[in-house]
Scaffold this motif. Structure first.
Motif, PDB file in Angstrom:
ATOM      1  N   LEU A  66      31.915  32.383  33.864  1.00 33.63           N
ATOM      2  CA  LEU A  66      33.043  33.165  34.375  1.00 33.63           C
ATOM      3  C   LEU A  66      32.808  33.485  35.836  1.00 33.63           C
ATOM      4  N   ALA A  67      33.777  33.174  36.685  1.00 26.34           N
ATOM      5  CA  ALA A  67      33.740  33.541  38.103  1.00 26.34           C
ATOM      6  C   ALA A  67      34.815  34.611  38.302  1.00 26.34           C
ATOM      7  N   HIS A  68      34.392  35.844  38.505  1.00 25.00           N
ATOM      8  CA  HIS A  68      35.367  36.931  38.597  1.00 25.00           C
ATOM      9  C   HIS A  68      35.307  37.687  39.922  1.00 25.00           C
ATOM     10  N   GLU A  70      37.058  37.271  42.513  1.00 23.63           N
ATOM     11  CA  GLU A  70      38.395  37.488  43.073  1.00 23.63           C
ATOM     12  C   GLU A  70      39.266  38.393  42.200  1.00 23.63           C
ATOM     13  N   ILE A 114      39.508  21.673  38.856  1.00 22.65           N
ATOM     14  CA  ILE A 114      40.249  22.872  38.467  1.00 22.65           C
ATOM     15  C   ILE A 114      41.601  22.410  37.951  1.00 22.65           C
ATOM     16  N   MET A 130      44.076  33.683  36.629  1.00 26.13           N
ATOM     17  CA  MET A 130      42.954  32.986  36.012  1.00 26.13           C
ATOM     18  C   MET A 130      43.315  31.512  35.849  1.00 26.13           C
ATOM     19  N   GLN A 146      34.504  26.637  33.152  1.00 32.35           N
ATOM     20  CA  GLN A 146      34.415  27.862  33.937  1.00 32.35           C
ATOM     21  C   GLN A 146      35.783  28.507  34.015  1.00 32.35           C
ATOM     22  N   MET A 148      37.948  31.051  35.896  1.00 33.45           N
ATOM     23  CA  MET A 148      37.882  31.539  37.270  1.00 33.45           C
ATOM     24  C   MET A 148      39.081  32.417  37.593  1.00 33.45           C
ATOM     25  N   TYR A 149      38.798  33.522  38.250  1.00 31.78           N
ATOM     26  CA  TYR A 149      39.866  34.316  38.836  1.00 31.78           C
ATOM     27  C   TYR A 149      40.018  33.868  40.275  1.00 31.78           C
ATOM     28  N   LEU A 150      41.245  33.556  40.664  1.00 30.89           N
ATOM     29  CA  LEU A 150      41.547  33.140  42.028  1.00 30.89           C
ATOM     30  C   LEU A 150      42.193  34.290  42.776  1.00 30.89           C
TER      31      LEU A 150
END
Length: 168
Positions: A66-68, A70, A114, A130, A146, A148-150
């Motif tokens: 998880l990339a959070h 942003e 992505i 997301m 993954q 991801m929040y952009l």
């Protein structure tokens, strides 16, 4: 799953596998198990989801991260789950309607991509976006899914500019 195997698999099929894995891990799973998994990935861990035996008898390993960075606001399990269920629903809808999928590949020949299907949610009147990404360059031939929040501002700017064009 090697990069060659992923690239040989139609994107629709790969997305279907990915969305089913996410659904199993967070929607079908008991809340305590899903929340435990969320806690691990929210702290930056890459967590093993499952291994799948393919038609050619090879094994495809799927991990999750998880990339959070942003995310706007204070991310908690409830907000994450709302984003994830929206994303699962949007991907499922796009697949069932057989819409053309937009995929953005990594620069410099990387193995990350992505998927251009977004999930927009609001937490305390702040929008969050997301998406699902996949990195097939994992050591040992695995794939890391993954979430991801952009930065949502990049989407609002495009909407604002499009709206300005329509008024002229």
């Amino acid at each position: 799953m090697t990069s060659a195997q992923i690239q040989a698999m139609p994107q629709e099929k790969f997305l279907l596998v990915a969305v089913n894995l996410l659904h199993t891990a967070f929607v079908e799973a008991a809340r305590t198990e899903a929340k435990k998994l969320y806690n691990e990935i929210s702290q930056g861990s890459i967590v093993h989801l499952t291994s799948v035996k393919l038609a050619d008898d090879s094994i495809a390993r799927f991990d999750l991260s998880l990339a959070h960075g942003e995310y706007r606001g204070s991310l908690n399990y409830g907000a994450f789950r709302a984003s994830l269920t929206t994303l699962i629903g949007n991907i499922s809808k796009a697949l069932s309607e057989e819409k053309e999928l937009r995929v953005f590949n990594a620069l410099n020949g990387g193995n990350a991509m992505i998927f251009g299907i977004t999930a927009v949610t609001h937490e305390d009147d702040k929008p969050n976006v997301m998406v699902l990404a996949a990195d097939t360059g994992q050591e040992g031939g695995g794939t890391t899914l993954q979430l991801m929040y952009l930065n949502p501002e990049q989407f609002m700017g495009a909407k604002t500019n499009a709206g300005a064009d329509e008024e002229n």
